[in-house]
Design a protein around this motif. Structure first.
Motif, PDB file in Angstrom:
ATOM      1  N   MET A   1      62.951 -26.700  73.670  1.00 35.47           N
ATOM      2  CA  MET A   1      63.687 -28.547  73.616  1.00 35.47           C
ATOM      3  C   MET A   1      62.864 -28.617  72.303  1.00 35.47           C
ATOM      4  O   MET A   1      63.484 -29.323  71.490  1.00 35.47           O
ATOM      5  N   LEU A   2      61.552 -28.059  71.828  1.00 32.08           N
ATOM      6  CA  LEU A   2      60.864 -28.558  70.686  1.00 32.08           C
ATOM      7  C   LEU A   2      59.981 -27.182  70.179  1.00 32.08           C
ATOM      8  O   LEU A   2      59.373 -26.455  70.704  1.00 32.08           O
ATOM      9  N   GLU A   3      60.972 -27.225  68.674  1.00 31.07           N
ATOM     10  CA  GLU A   3      59.685 -25.583  68.077  1.00 31.07           C
ATOM     11  C   GLU A   3      59.151 -26.486  67.812  1.00 31.07           C
ATOM     12  O   GLU A   3      58.696 -27.534  66.278  1.00 31.07           O
ATOM     13  N   ILE A   4      57.789 -26.050  67.501  1.00 33.50           N
ATOM     14  CA  ILE A   4      56.516 -26.164  66.741  1.00 33.50           C
ATOM     15  C   ILE A   4      56.302 -25.261  66.440  1.00 33.50           C
ATOM     16  O   ILE A   4      55.268 -24.077  66.745  1.00 33.50           O
ATOM     17  N   THR A   5      55.903 -25.299  64.592  1.00 36.58           N
ATOM     18  CA  THR A   5      54.996 -24.138  64.202  1.00 36.58           C
ATOM     19  C   THR A   5      53.533 -25.006  63.707  1.00 36.58           C
ATOM     20  O   THR A   5      53.733 -25.435  62.617  1.00 36.58           O
ATOM     21  N   LEU A   6      52.442 -24.028  63.292  1.00 37.23           N
ATOM     22  CA  LEU A   6      51.453 -24.459  63.480  1.00 37.23           C
ATOM     23  C   LEU A   6      51.274 -24.130  61.807  1.00 37.23           C
ATOM     24  O   LEU A   6      51.906 -22.676  61.385  1.00 37.23           O
ATOM     25  N   LEU A   7      50.857 -24.924  60.814  1.00 34.67           N
ATOM     26  CA  LEU A   7      50.745 -24.156  59.466  1.00 34.67           C
ATOM     27  C   LEU A   7      49.411 -24.290  59.247  1.00 34.67           C
ATOM     28  O   LEU A   7      48.327 -25.820  59.371  1.00 34.67           O
ATOM     29  N   PRO A   8      48.527 -23.837  58.977  1.00 35.53           N
ATOM     30  CA  PRO A   8      47.096 -23.568  58.083  1.00 35.53           C
ATOM     31  C   PRO A   8      46.647 -23.841  56.945  1.00 35.53           C
ATOM     32  O   PRO A   8      47.606 -23.685  56.586  1.00 35.53           O
ATOM     33  N   ALA A   9      45.723 -25.114  56.804  1.00 32.06           N
ATOM     34  CA  ALA A   9      45.572 -25.843  56.124  1.00 32.06           C
ATOM     35  C   ALA A   9      44.092 -25.687  55.418  1.00 32.06           C
ATOM     36  O   ALA A   9      43.750 -26.022  56.740  1.00 32.06           O
ATOM     37  N   ARG A  10      43.804 -26.259  54.408  1.00 36.92           N
ATOM     38  CA  ARG A  10      42.011 -26.167  53.923  1.00 36.92           C
ATOM     39  C   ARG A  10      41.702 -25.629  54.815  1.00 36.92           C
ATOM     40  O   ARG A  10      42.184 -23.912  54.609  1.00 36.92           O
ATOM     41  N   SER A  11      40.012 -25.005  55.462  1.00 32.20           N
ATOM     42  CA  SER A  11      39.565 -24.765  56.156  1.00 32.20           C
ATOM     43  C   SER A  11      40.070 -23.910  57.248  1.00 32.20           C
ATOM     44  O   SER A  11      39.328 -23.112  57.572  1.00 32.20           O
ATOM     45  N   ASP A  12      40.766 -25.545  58.115  1.00 33.18           N
ATOM     46  CA  ASP A  12      40.565 -25.673  59.609  1.00 33.18           C
ATOM     47  C   ASP A  12      41.271 -26.413  59.462  1.00 33.18           C
ATOM     48  O   ASP A  12      41.520 -26.463  61.186  1.00 33.18           O
ATOM     49  N   ASN A  13      42.082 -26.433  59.245  1.00 33.52           N
ATOM     50  CA  ASN A  13      43.209 -27.728  59.766  1.00 33.52           C
ATOM     51  C   ASN A  13      44.266 -27.238  60.166  1.00 33.52           C
ATOM     52  O   ASN A  13      44.755 -25.936  59.783  1.00 33.52           O
ATOM     53  N   TYR A  14      45.006 -27.517  60.858  1.00 38.12           N
ATOM     54  CA  TYR A  14      46.445 -27.094  61.403  1.00 38.12           C
ATOM     55  C   TYR A  14      46.959 -28.152  60.991  1.00 38.12           C
ATOM     56  O   TYR A  14      47.191 -29.039  61.346  1.00 38.12           O
ATOM     57  N   ILE A  15      48.609 -27.979  60.312  1.00 36.29           N
ATOM     58  CA  ILE A  15      49.671 -28.870  60.169  1.00 36.29           C
ATOM     59  C   ILE A  15      50.788 -28.366  61.209  1.00 36.29           C
ATOM     60  O   ILE A  15      50.436 -26.953  61.146  1.00 36.29           O
ATOM     61  N   PHE A  16      51.333 -29.517  62.355  1.00 39.75           N
ATOM     62  CA  PHE A  16      52.296 -29.151  62.733  1.00 39.75           C
ATOM     63  C   PHE A  16      53.693 -29.870  62.254  1.00 39.75           C
ATOM     64  O   PHE A  16      53.706 -30.466  62.107  1.00 39.75           O
ATOM     65  N   LEU A  17      54.420 -27.889  62.298  1.00 41.13           N
ATOM     66  CA  LEU A  17      56.335 -28.554  61.926  1.00 41.13           C
ATOM     67  C   LEU A  17      56.473 -28.632  63.230  1.00 41.13           C
ATOM     68  O   LEU A  17      56.492 -27.278  64.128  1.00 41.13           O
ATOM     69  N   GLY A  18      57.959 -29.766  63.521  1.00 39.07           N
ATOM     70  CA  GLY A  18      58.573 -29.722  64.898  1.00 39.07           C
ATOM     71  C   GLY A  18      59.895 -29.710  64.317  1.00 39.07           C
ATOM     72  O   GLY A  18      60.163 -29.988  63.384  1.00 39.07           O
ATOM     73  N   HIS A  19      60.563 -29.159  65.112  1.00 37.54           N
ATOM     74  CA  HIS A  19      62.307 -29.234  65.011  1.00 37.54           C
ATOM     75  C   HIS A  19      62.629 -29.503  66.141  1.00 37.54           C
ATOM     76  O   HIS A  19      62.373 -28.559  66.710  1.00 37.54           O
ATOM     77  N   ASP A  20      63.523 -30.223  66.554  1.00 37.19           N
ATOM     78  CA  ASP A  20      64.108 -30.325  67.611  1.00 37.19           C
ATOM     79  C   ASP A  20      65.905 -29.780  67.465  1.00 37.19           C
ATOM     80  O   ASP A  20      66.708 -30.420  67.073  1.00 37.19           O
ATOM     81  N   PRO A  21      66.349 -28.259  68.424  1.00 37.62           N
ATOM     82  CA  PRO A  21      67.480 -27.702  67.935  1.00 37.62           C
ATOM     83  C   PRO A  21      68.536 -28.554  68.218  1.00 37.62           C
ATOM     84  O   PRO A  21      69.316 -28.255  66.913  1.00 37.62           O
ATOM     85  N   ALA A  22      68.315 -29.294  68.980  1.00 35.99           N
ATOM     86  CA  ALA A  22      69.774 -29.945  69.689  1.00 35.99           C
ATOM     87  C   ALA A  22      70.078 -31.038  68.295  1.00 35.99           C
ATOM     88  O   ALA A  22      71.225 -31.512  68.165  1.00 35.99           O
ATOM     89  N   THR A  23      69.350 -31.718  67.106  1.00 35.96           N
ATOM     90  CA  THR A  23      69.368 -32.551  66.560  1.00 35.96           C
ATOM     91  C   THR A  23      69.493 -31.862  64.981  1.00 35.96           C
ATOM     92  O   THR A  23      69.784 -32.433  63.852  1.00 35.96           O
ATOM     93  N   GLY A  24      68.385 -30.691  64.675  1.00 30.64           N
ATOM     94  CA  GLY A  24      68.558 -30.911  63.580  1.00 30.64           C
ATOM     95  C   GLY A  24      66.774 -31.538  63.075  1.00 30.64           C
ATOM     96  O   GLY A  24      66.841 -31.121  61.703  1.00 30.64           O
ATOM     97  N   PHE A  25      66.605 -32.340  63.452  1.00 27.18           N
ATOM     98  CA  PHE A  25      65.859 -33.120  62.989  1.00 27.18           C
ATOM     99  C   PHE A  25      64.383 -32.524  62.690  1.00 27.18           C
ATOM    100  O   PHE A  25      63.967 -31.576  64.288  1.00 27.18           O
ATOM    101  N   ARG A  26      64.126 -32.743  62.311  1.00 25.58           N
ATOM    102  CA  ARG A  26      61.948 -31.642  61.490  1.00 25.58           C
ATOM    103  C   ARG A  26      61.103 -33.073  61.155  1.00 25.58           C
ATOM    104  O   ARG A  26      61.488 -34.259  60.442  1.00 25.58           O
ATOM    105  N   PHE A  27      60.080 -32.743  61.729  1.00 23.08           N
ATOM    106  CA  PHE A  27      58.877 -33.492  61.246  1.00 23.08           C
ATOM    107  C   PHE A  27      57.839 -33.114  61.446  1.00 23.08           C
ATOM    108  O   PHE A  27      57.371 -31.650  61.376  1.00 23.08           O
TER     109      PHE A  27
END
Length: 253
Positions: free
Chosen positions: A1-27
């Motif tokens: 229902m929600l696709e979530i991708t982990l994006l490593p950043a800096r030395s130990d951060n995670y940024i999370f990219l979310g995608h709702d396939p039903a609507t195309g909404f990305r956050f």
């Protein structure tokens, strides 16, 4: 229902990219920097940024991403003056729509005065910033032990299968502290083996699971029978006092 991708950043951060396939909404959640987000988007649209708190390694990419995409920046009402580019200020009980999915806003101060989390029940996902980590919790920079303990007890009440998307890869360090504090603990031993296997293969330990954290993390077990005695605290010590002692020991570890 929600696709979530982990994006490593800096030395130990995670940024999370979310995608709702039903609507195309990305956050994106807590963009420390814009560059990892650009690379992951690969030209696709970005609709929103969700910020949990004001620290630079969580809002550093806000303005660049907003300038380029026109996305809406959502962040804590209690900290609106410290969230770059904020468009919508939210507080406890508010709902943020992630396309077709609803996320509940939770006020969880402690790490900072205005920290919030986003809980998408239908996706079994909790974006908790720096309030909770796998086997840990954030330092108390602006809040009190009582505030942080209240926040963690809210999290541990969520369903076992809830995935905890915390913003840093601190797990091995937290594991070493937990083993020092609770040697021989069976739940911790089983979890520790899993963590070490993942890190040995370069895999993230995030997301964690609420059910596993509830059983193993000392930071969620301050009210457990016998915890005061294990820490050498007086009988009858309350959970906030015990939690404060655990956090203090971690600060010095």
């Amino acid at each position: 229902m929600l696709e979530i991708t982990l994006l490593p950043a800096r030395s130990d951060n995670y940024i999370f990219l979310g995608h709702d396939p039903a609507t195309g909404f990305r956050f994106v959640v807590d963009p420390a920097d814009a560059e990892p987000v650009w690379a992951a988007l690969a030209g696709q649209r970005l609709d929103a940024i969700l910020n949990t708190h004001h620290h630079g390694d969580h809002v550093g990419g806000n303005l660049a991403l907003k300038d380029a995409t026109g996305c809406t920046i959502i962040g804590p009402a209690a900290d609106r003056d410290r969230i770059p580019g904020i468009d919508r200020a939210v507080a406890d009980g508010d709902t943020v729509m992630l396309g077709s999915l609803a996320a509940q806003v939770m006020d969880v101060p402690g790490h900072t005065r205005g920290h919030i989390a986003y809980y998408a029940a239908a996706a079994q996902a909790l974006f908790c910033g720096d309030t909770m980590f796998a086997l840990g919790c954030g330092r108390l920079f602006e809040g009190t032990p009582a505030q942080m303990w209240a926040a963690l007890t809210r999290f541990r009440a969520l369903p076992d299968a809830t995935r905890v998307y915390c913003a840093h890869e601190y797990t091995e360090s937290n594991l070493r502290f937990a083993e020092h504090l609770l040697p021989g603990d069976p739940a911790l031993a089983a979890y520790g083996a899993e963590i070490r296997a993942k890190r040995a293969h370069g895999l993230p330990t995030v997301p964690a699971l609420i059910g596993v954290e509830r059983a193993a993390s000392p930071f969620l077990r301050a009210d457990e029978a016998g915890m005061a005695a294990r820490l050498g605290l007086p009988p009858g010590s309350d959970a906030v006092t015990i939690f404060a002692e655990i956090r203090s020991r971690k600060d010095r570890f």
